[in-house]
Design an enzyme around this catalytic site. Sequence first.
Site, mmCIF file in Angstrom:
data_model
loop_
_atom_site.group_PDB
_atom_site.id
_atom_site.type_symbol
_atom_site.label_atom_id
_atom_site.label_comp_id
_atom_site.label_asym_id
_atom_site.label_seq_id
_atom_site.Cartn_x
_atom_site.Cartn_y
_atom_site.Cartn_z
ATOM 1 N N ARG A 228 0.820 -1.218 0.000
ATOM 2 C CA ARG A 228 0.000 0.000 0.000
ATOM 3 C C ARG A 228 0.850 1.264 0.000
ATOM 4 N NH1 ARG A 228 -2.474 0.958 5.569
ATOM 5 N NH2 ARG A 228 -0.301 1.600 5.820
ATOM 6 N N ARG A 238 12.880 5.104 -0.064
ATOM 7 C CA ARG A 238 13.008 3.794 0.559
ATOM 8 C C ARG A 238 12.397 2.757 -0.377
ATOM 9 N NH1 ARG A 238 10.382 4.776 6.419
ATOM 10 N NH2 ARG A 238 8.746 5.562 5.046
ATOM 11 N N PHE A 298 -9.066 -7.979 18.925
ATOM 12 C CA PHE A 298 -7.780 -7.310 18.771
ATOM 13 C C PHE A 298 -7.000 -7.846 17.567
ATOM 14 C CE2 PHE A 298 -3.203 -7.147 19.762
ATOM 15 C CZ PHE A 298 -3.031 -5.783 19.913
#
Length: 485
Positions: A228, A238, A298
């Site tokens: 992404r 980078r 979570f």
Amino acid sequence: MGAFTKAAYFLLHPNQLRSIVQWKVWHEPVHRRDPSKETETEKACFHYLELTSRSFSAVIQELNPELLMPICLFYLVLRGLDTIEDDMTIDLVKKEPLLRGFADLMEIDGWTFTENGPNERDRELLVHFDVVIAELKKVKKPYYDIIREITVKMGNGMADYALNAEHNTNGVNTIEEYELYCHYVAGLVGEGLTRLFVESNFANPALLERMELTESMGQFLQKTNIIRDIHEDYVDKRRFWPKTIWSKYVNTWDDMFKPENREKALQCSSEMVLNALKHTEDCLFYMAGIRDQSAFNFVAIPQAMAIATLELVFRNPAIFEKNVKITKGDACQLMMESTQNLRVVCEVFRRYARRIHKKNDPRDPNYLAISAQCGKIEQFIESIFPTQDPKKIALAQAQNSNQEAANATDSGETTFLVLSMLGVLFIMGGLMVGISIGAAWLMGARFDMAYEDITSRVGTLVKGAADVSSATVSSIPTTAMHQEL
């Protein structure tokens, strides 16, 4: 996005607004954090959690109280470590010992770090890191030992990459280097979380024997983020996409971003997505081992976000021009689904795998491999939650057999009833005729004369028919008969 633009967007996309409203109104956390019972240092830790985390802050604060503070501190420690590693203003000579010795520094009361560059996003966390250290000293020793061990491993891994001149100059070269990098920045996080879950009895201990499942959880998230963020990383000079993949499609890294090479770039991104999709089955298998609902939420929410993001970036030319992300409405919908159970999360994965398969282009050299991987995801989900439950099928067949037997019984009973009705009607009709004839005889009717009259009339008719036939035969000429013969 201004207020008017938002209003126009939601008018054109009402389902997005509906998902946001549903999440805000109907979401009921399994556990709620209670700031009124917290110390000042605990409140400060959650303040820096919200300051540094865009995606994990909310789900961390809904964790079971047993793991609420340990996982919050685990995140802040690793975020502090990452803030030092990312800061290009820190000289390598100083950065290496900071990374390798961070686990020791976090044991020093009152230690803080103020030498980050002024533009470093999370520098405030390290400036006030003493509050994190104060709370670390309060957690249970098994939890602290896990946090420290993972910090040592990650710090050494980051230091190794910082010293790797080839990586710093040319980025990642091989898939092995790519996955090793993902291991250090995400796989180790998954290992620490799994150990915390098992230590608190919130997960099946068997997960510790299948660490490849834990590794896949981290790899899937980190690879999705790398795909992404390609444009953002390119701007920051980078490169995390392995050269062994992109060199198949373009000659230089810069060529990936030239408009004339857009189709080649999309094919390269397809192979990157394919590389990430191979972890999906392990991720679903891992989530089946979570016992606590808050812990499940979570781990499930980020995974659902990841598969949705992969579908968004798949064959999407916009990723080479800007940073793309799923909409807030889609995010709320995914969070609603991911906070239920594994079956619903599997349906999320199935839905997005089908969308990826639908977007797949037959001209793409990765077409067959991507189609096969999407099929494997569906097959795996089908093996866990069959759409055709054998027990339900057997029950339905038994019900059909019973229905057929009932129908056969009903058919025999119907035939008997019909015949009985006909018999009753026949008997009643016969009785009525008999009664009528008897009544007529009693009234003086002469049935003998009626019989003689009927016989005479029938005889007359028969004789007349015979005379007509004879007359017809006699009227035919003899010569004509001879000629016919």
